[in-house]
Scaffold this motif. Structure first.
Motif, PDB file in Angstrom:
ATOM      1  N   LEU A   1       0.850  -1.185   0.000  1.00  0.00           N
ATOM      2  CA  LEU A   1       0.000   0.000   0.000  1.00  0.00           C
ATOM      3  C   LEU A   1       0.890   1.240   0.000  1.00  0.00           C
ATOM      4  O   LEU A   1       1.976   1.233   0.596  1.00  0.00           O
ATOM      5  CB  LEU A   1      -0.904   0.011   1.234  1.00  0.00           C
ATOM      6  N   PRO A   2       0.464   2.305  -0.663  1.00  0.00           N
ATOM      7  CA  PRO A   2       1.240   3.556  -0.586  1.00  0.00           C
ATOM      8  C   PRO A   2       1.393   3.997   0.872  1.00  0.00           C
ATOM      9  O   PRO A   2       0.537   3.720   1.708  1.00  0.00           O
ATOM     10  CB  PRO A   2       0.378   4.549  -1.379  1.00  0.00           C
TER      11      PRO A   2
ATOM     12  N   GLY B   1      -9.022  -1.549   1.864  1.00  0.00           N
ATOM     13  CA  GLY B   1      -9.610  -0.366   2.480  1.00  0.00           C
ATOM     14  C   GLY B   1      -9.864   0.741   1.483  1.00  0.00           C
ATOM     15  O   GLY B   1      -9.814   1.925   1.836  1.00  0.00           O
ATOM     16  N   GLY B   2     -10.123   0.378   0.243  1.00  0.00           N
ATOM     17  CA  GLY B   2     -10.373   1.381  -0.787  1.00  0.00           C
ATOM     18  C   GLY B   2      -9.131   2.002  -1.389  1.00  0.00           C
ATOM     19  O   GLY B   2      -9.237   2.880  -2.258  1.00  0.00           O
TER      20      GLY B   2
END
Length: 237
Positions: A46-47, A83-84
């Protein structure tokens, strides 16, 4: 002492493998280290919040971003999300090229499905050539709990640890599985961190010390630290 100093993180490529705190360690390292820093992955990640994201930049775009920002996150977009938030895959630029542009390249080189412990498939971890430092993370929150609930790739773990998925992931079993992996060339690391030990004298601290003792008994002399990366407290065991 800063986490980067305790773990011996210097210039070049640093790979983080295992489970139970890889993203947290990357966040801490990018804050502590000076000079230009690139966060990236060889698997999926994730970023990192608060760090500018560059999707498949050119060398020139990356050079300009580092000069302007100091630290950036680099990768390729995927169809996966958590989580989107869309996960990143390895960037198009070779890591050696990126390492020629940045003082530090911090690589998430393993996946764990957000579980605190893991065993590795034959193709894991994906440590890039030229990695100057490889750090293995273990999450203490998984110790003493059923293997099937806390271990990513519980089947291979249980085969290595000689237990069932309902059996507890005791320090002894975790050490046995890790030693078996390392004996065949997987999960090799320069330093091991037992993370999520929030109290120096609590139950998790005791389990971490038992794990360290088991690894030593199995002949593994890799430097091992226990503590909380989030709270920037590590103790060498």
């Amino acid at each position: 002492m800063q986490i980067c100093d305790a773990l011996g993180v210097g210039r070049g490529i640093t790979s983080v493998i295992g489970a139970g705190g890889k993203s947290t360690l990357l966040q801490v390292l990018v804050q502590e280290l000076s000079g230009s820093r690139v966060l990236t992955t060889t698997t999926r990640m994730l970023p990192i919040a608060g760090i500018e994201l560059l999707l498949d930049p050119s060398e020139e775009a990356l050079r300009h971003a580092l000069a302007a920002r100091g630290a950036v996150c680099v990768g390729s977009p995927t169809s996966e999300a958590f989580g989107g938030v869309t996960k990143l895959a390895a960037p198009g630029l070779p890591l050696q090229t990126i390492a020629g542009l940045a003082d530090h390249v911090l690589v998430e080189a393993d996946g764990s499905r957000r579980l605190p412990l893991k065993a590795h498939a034959d193709h894991e971890p994906v440590v890039p050539d030229g990695s100057q430092r490889t750090i293995l993370i273990l999450g203490a929150s998984g110790l003493g709990r059923p293997a099937g609930e806390v271990v990513h790739r519980a089947g291979p773990f249980c085969a290595l640890a000689h237990c069932g998925e309902k059996d507890m992931a005791t320090p002894q079993r975790v050490a046995r599985a890790l030693a078996a992996e390392r004996a065949v060339g997987r999960a090799r690391a320069d330093v091991i961190v037992v993370n999520q030990v929030d109290e120096a004298h609590g139950e998790r601290a005791t389990l971490a010390r038992e794990l360290a003792a088991e690894l030593r008994a199995l002949g593994d002399q890799t430097p091992l630290y226990a503590g909380s990366i989030l709270h920037r407290r590590l103790e060498r065991l």
